[in-house]
Write an enzyme that holds these catalytic residues in place. Structure first.
Site, PDB file in Angstrom:
ATOM      1  N   GLY A   8      -9.010   6.439  63.646  1.00  0.00           N
ATOM      2  CA  GLY A   8      -9.898   7.655  63.344  1.00  0.00           C
ATOM      3  C   GLY A   8     -11.442   7.535  63.718  1.00  0.00           C
ATOM      4  O   GLY A   8     -12.371   7.746  62.974  1.00  0.00           O
ATOM      5  N   ASP A  32      -7.941   6.818  68.520  1.00  0.00           N
ATOM      6  CA  ASP A  32      -8.060   8.263  68.162  1.00  0.00           C
ATOM      7  C   ASP A  32      -7.304   9.273  69.111  1.00  0.00           C
ATOM      8  O   ASP A  32      -6.954   8.502  69.996  1.00  0.00           O
ATOM      9  CB  ASP A  32      -9.581   8.727  67.976  1.00  0.00           C
ATOM     10  CG  ASP A  32      -9.602   9.442  66.669  1.00  0.00           C
ATOM     11  OD1 ASP A  32      -9.002  10.628  66.772  1.00  0.00           O
ATOM     12  OD2 ASP A  32     -10.445   9.315  65.992  1.00  0.00           O
ATOM     13  N   ASP A  41      -1.541   9.089  69.538  1.00  0.00           N
ATOM     14  CA  ASP A  41      -1.229   9.993  68.636  1.00  0.00           C
ATOM     15  C   ASP A  41      -0.489   9.148  67.666  1.00  0.00           C
ATOM     16  O   ASP A  41       0.928   8.568  67.923  1.00  0.00           O
ATOM     17  CB  ASP A  41      -0.281  11.040  69.305  1.00  0.00           C
ATOM     18  CG  ASP A  41       0.010  11.936  68.117  1.00  0.00           C
ATOM     19  OD1 ASP A  41      -0.330  11.704  66.921  1.00  0.00           O
ATOM     20  OD2 ASP A  41       0.695  13.042  68.564  1.00  0.00           O
ATOM     21  N   LEU A  42      -0.982   8.695  66.429  1.00  0.00           N
ATOM     22  CA  LEU A  42      -0.470   7.876  65.465  1.00  0.00           C
ATOM     23  C   LEU A  42       0.533   8.662  64.737  1.00  0.00           C
ATOM     24  O   LEU A  42       1.329   7.849  63.681  1.00  0.00           O
ATOM     25  CB  LEU A  42      -1.388   7.445  64.616  1.00  0.00           C
ATOM     26  CG  LEU A  42      -2.565   6.250  65.165  1.00  0.00           C
ATOM     27  CD1 LEU A  42      -3.524   6.090  64.004  1.00  0.00           C
ATOM     28  CD2 LEU A  42      -2.094   5.253  65.906  1.00  0.00           C
ATOM     29  N   GLY A  71      -6.583   9.894  59.620  1.00  0.00           N
ATOM     30  CA  GLY A  71      -5.913  10.563  58.698  1.00  0.00           C
ATOM     31  C   GLY A  71      -6.073  11.924  58.683  1.00  0.00           C
ATOM     32  O   GLY A  71      -7.099  12.687  59.564  1.00  0.00           O
ATOM     33  N   SER A 113      -7.874   4.847  51.560  1.00  0.00           N
ATOM     34  CA  SER A 113      -6.701   5.398  50.545  1.00  0.00           C
ATOM     35  C   SER A 113      -7.465   6.544  50.134  1.00  0.00           C
ATOM     36  O   SER A 113      -8.005   7.095  51.028  1.00  0.00           O
ATOM     37  CB  SER A 113      -6.481   4.340  49.523  1.00  0.00           C
ATOM     38  OG  SER A 113      -5.632   4.991  48.376  1.00  0.00           O
ATOM     39  N   TYR A 156       0.277  14.232  50.953  1.00  0.00           N
ATOM     40  CA  TYR A 156      -1.180  13.432  50.882  1.00  0.00           C
ATOM     41  C   TYR A 156      -1.319  12.244  49.826  1.00  0.00           C
ATOM     42  O   TYR A 156      -1.633  11.229  50.320  1.00  0.00           O
ATOM     43  CB  TYR A 156      -2.530  14.515  50.776  1.00  0.00           C
ATOM     44  CG  TYR A 156      -3.882  14.078  51.090  1.00  0.00           C
ATOM     45  CD1 TYR A 156      -3.998  13.794  52.484  1.00  0.00           C
ATOM     46  CD2 TYR A 156      -4.620  13.612  50.245  1.00  0.00           C
ATOM     47  CE1 TYR A 156      -5.308  12.966  52.872  1.00  0.00           C
ATOM     48  CE2 TYR A 156      -5.794  12.765  50.250  1.00  0.00           C
ATOM     49  CZ  TYR A 156      -6.097  12.591  51.691  1.00  0.00           C
ATOM     50  OH  TYR A 156      -7.465  12.034  52.123  1.00  0.00           O
ATOM     51  N   LYS A 160      -1.356   8.133  50.623  1.00  0.00           N
ATOM     52  CA  LYS A 160      -2.556   7.369  50.131  1.00  0.00           C
ATOM     53  C   LYS A 160      -2.261   6.262  49.042  1.00  0.00           C
ATOM     54  O   LYS A 160      -2.753   5.235  48.903  1.00  0.00           O
ATOM     55  CB  LYS A 160      -3.611   8.460  49.662  1.00  0.00           C
ATOM     56  CG  LYS A 160      -4.192   9.259  50.949  1.00  0.00           C
ATOM     57  CD  LYS A 160      -4.948   8.222  52.046  1.00  0.00           C
ATOM     58  CE  LYS A 160      -5.090   8.919  53.081  1.00  0.00           C
ATOM     59  NZ  LYS A 160      -5.950   8.195  54.192  1.00  0.00           N
TER      60      LYS A 160
HETATM   61  P1  NAI Z   1     -12.121  13.296  59.804  1.00  0.00           P
HETATM   62  O1  NAI Z   1     -11.154  14.548  59.963  1.00  0.00           O
HETATM   63  O2  NAI Z   1     -13.442  13.500  60.058  1.00  0.00           O
HETATM   64  O3  NAI Z   1     -11.685  12.110  60.911  1.00  0.00           O
HETATM   65  C1  NAI Z   1     -10.212  11.592  60.849  1.00  0.00           C
HETATM   66  C2  NAI Z   1     -10.096  11.028  62.290  1.00  0.00           C
HETATM   67  O4  NAI Z   1      -8.528  10.763  62.291  1.00  0.00           O
HETATM   68  C3  NAI Z   1     -10.475  12.034  63.557  1.00  0.00           C
HETATM   69  O5  NAI Z   1     -11.186  11.497  64.189  1.00  0.00           O
HETATM   70  C4  NAI Z   1      -8.978  12.369  64.012  1.00  0.00           C
HETATM   71  O6  NAI Z   1      -8.853  12.835  65.337  1.00  0.00           O
HETATM   72  C5  NAI Z   1      -8.118  11.123  63.725  1.00  0.00           C
HETATM   73  N1  NAI Z   1      -6.582  11.622  63.552  1.00  0.00           N
HETATM   74  C6  NAI Z   1      -6.204  12.660  63.099  1.00  0.00           C
HETATM   75  N2  NAI Z   1      -4.630  12.564  63.305  1.00  0.00           N
HETATM   76  C7  NAI Z   1      -4.510  11.573  64.334  1.00  0.00           C
HETATM   77  C8  NAI Z   1      -3.627  11.176  64.913  1.00  0.00           C
HETATM   78  N3  NAI Z   1      -2.485  11.758  64.919  1.00  0.00           N
HETATM   79  N4  NAI Z   1      -3.630  10.121  65.722  1.00  0.00           N
HETATM   80  C9  NAI Z   1      -4.713   9.323  65.785  1.00  0.00           C
HETATM   81  N5  NAI Z   1      -6.078   9.724  65.097  1.00  0.00           N
HETATM   82  C10 NAI Z   1      -5.912  10.863  64.384  1.00  0.00           C
HETATM   83  O7  NAI Z   1     -11.551  12.902  58.472  1.00  0.00           O
HETATM   84  P2  NAI Z   1     -12.382  11.887  57.407  1.00  0.00           P
HETATM   85  O8  NAI Z   1     -12.502  12.562  56.241  1.00  0.00           O
HETATM   86  O9  NAI Z   1     -13.515  10.920  58.093  1.00  0.00           O
HETATM   87  O10 NAI Z   1     -11.069  10.994  56.941  1.00  0.00           O
HETATM   88  C11 NAI Z   1     -11.179   9.622  57.287  1.00  0.00           C
HETATM   89  C12 NAI Z   1     -10.145   8.838  56.302  1.00  0.00           C
HETATM   90  O11 NAI Z   1     -10.425   9.286  54.870  1.00  0.00           O
HETATM   91  C13 NAI Z   1      -8.821   9.640  56.287  1.00  0.00           C
HETATM   92  O12 NAI Z   1      -7.680   8.657  56.131  1.00  0.00           O
HETATM   93  C14 NAI Z   1      -8.788  10.451  55.180  1.00  0.00           C
HETATM   94  O13 NAI Z   1      -7.427  10.748  54.303  1.00  0.00           O
HETATM   95  C15 NAI Z   1      -9.811   9.468  53.973  1.00  0.00           C
HETATM   96  N6  NAI Z   1     -10.243  10.433  52.804  1.00  0.00           N
HETATM   97  C16 NAI Z   1     -10.970  11.457  53.174  1.00  0.00           C
HETATM   98  C17 NAI Z   1     -11.624  12.044  52.082  1.00  0.00           C
HETATM   99  C18 NAI Z   1     -12.470  13.115  52.413  1.00  0.00           C
HETATM  100  O14 NAI Z   1     -12.818  14.090  51.319  1.00  0.00           O
HETATM  101  N7  NAI Z   1     -12.889  13.326  53.679  1.00  0.00           N
HETATM  102  C19 NAI Z   1     -11.538  11.704  50.786  1.00  0.00           C
HETATM  103  C20 NAI Z   1     -10.447  10.571  50.663  1.00  0.00           C
HETATM  104  C21 NAI Z   1      -9.828   9.967  51.511  1.00  0.00           C
END
Ligand code: NAI
Length: 266
Positions: A8, A32, A41-42, A71, A113, A156, A160
């Site tokens: 990610g 990613d 693609d994870l 995620g 998480s 979700y 987590k």
């Molecule tokens: P984001 O959407 O900005 O980044 C997520 C990244 O994961 C993206 O670059 C996306 O391309 C990649 N991704 C998605 N599906 C994929 C796949 N099938 N294969 C490979 N890569 C893939 O989101 P963010 O907010 O930075 O999220 C990062 C982590 O933080 C996630 O695990 C999310 O669940 C967790 N998180 C986020 C929160 C929030 O409020 N933003 C709160 C708690 C946890």
């Protein structure tokens, strides 16, 4: 520190961790869907296997750190969400274990998480259990029993929770702790990234997200979460093992003020 793999890495929290590490002259292998050294693609088993083998080729079989930030969040297909958030984390951590244990005893892992683990009601234990048993088909069958917003919220939170429990179950074992790998998790609260924006832009989820109280007032930023992750990748984590660090503006404390410690009898 040598090479750190970040899933990610193209957006949000993962991208912010990447920037800080690279500013400190560390080598990052991003994984990613786009804009990364390893494009994979994870959500697919094959994609996860390829992500592992290509990363191991690039790092020469030695990793000093791993951050699992890839995620997705609601609104999103619940089955695919389970596959990305849980299997896309756990399969890679297992696949990288040997490379981490080859890093002269000071490897650090931060699994991302979420505070949804403690603030989402009625998460089915059997779903978390199927995840922890690496039974993807069963996890998908269980989540099919739910629909709409409920299915997405439960997928979700279950994904987590499984991440946090994987860390708690494995971090203190000989296989991880005694191999010099510090395995910990971070549990962010609502953090303003494209993932959260996707929820805010949806009418139902937008209302639910805005209704969640944040005692400190504002959403978190990816930069603040990345600072904690970078600390957990540093030697500050030498004595940190199996911790789940909540960085959520106080939402979890507000909702569960007396839920500490969880009592147990012997
Ligand atoms: P984001 O959407 O900005 O980044 C997520 C990244 O994961 C993206 O670059 C996306 O391309 C990649 N991704 C998605 N599906 C994929 C796949 N099938 N294969 C490979 N890569 C893939 O989101 P963010 O907010 O930075 O999220 C990062 C982590 O933080 C996630 O695990 C999310 O669940 C967790 N998180 C986020 C929160 C929030 O409020 N933003 C709160 C708690 C946890």
């Amino acid at each position: 520190m040598g090479t750190i793999a970040i899933t990610g890495s193209a957006s949000g929290i993962g991208a912010s961790v990447r920037r800080t590490l690279e500013n400190n002259d560390m080598r990052v292998i991003g994984i990613d869907l786009r804009d990364a050294e390893v494009i994979a693609d994870l959500s697919e088993k094959d994609g996860r296997s390829r992500a592992i083998s290509e990363t191991l080729d690039l790092c020469g079989g030695v990793l000093e750190g791993v951050v699992t930030s890839a995620g997705v969040g609601p609104p999103f297909d619940p089955k695919k969400m389970l596959s990305i958030n849980w299997f896309g984390t756990a399969d890679l951590l297992v696949g990288f274990h040997e490379a981490l244990s080859s890093s002269s005893g000071n490897a650090r892992v931060v699994a991302v998480s979420s505070n949804s683990t403690t603030i989402t009601p009625n998460v089915p234990e059997e779903l978390i259990d199927a995840c922890l048993k690496f039974d993807e088909e069963k996890a998908h069958t269980i989540i099919e029993e739910y629909s709409g917003m409920t299915a997405m919220a439960l997928a979700y939170a279950a994904s987590k929770t499984a991440v946090a429990r994987f860390v708690r179950q494995n971090a203190p074992t000989d296989q991880w702790a005694r191999s010099g790998i510090r395995l910990n998790a971070i549990a962010p609260g609502a953090t303003l990234t494209p993932l959260l924006q996707g929820g805010l832009d949806n009418q139902e989820f937008g209302e639910a997200i805005r209704a969640m109280p944040i005692p400190t007032g504002e959403f978190g930023t990816p930069e603040v979460i990345a600072k904690w992750i970078n600390t957990m990748l540093s030697d500050a984590a030498d004595f940190m093992c199996g911790s789940v660090v909540f960085v959520d503006g106080g939402s979890d404390a507000l909702l569960r003020p007396n839920d500490w410690p969880q009592s147990f009898s012997m």
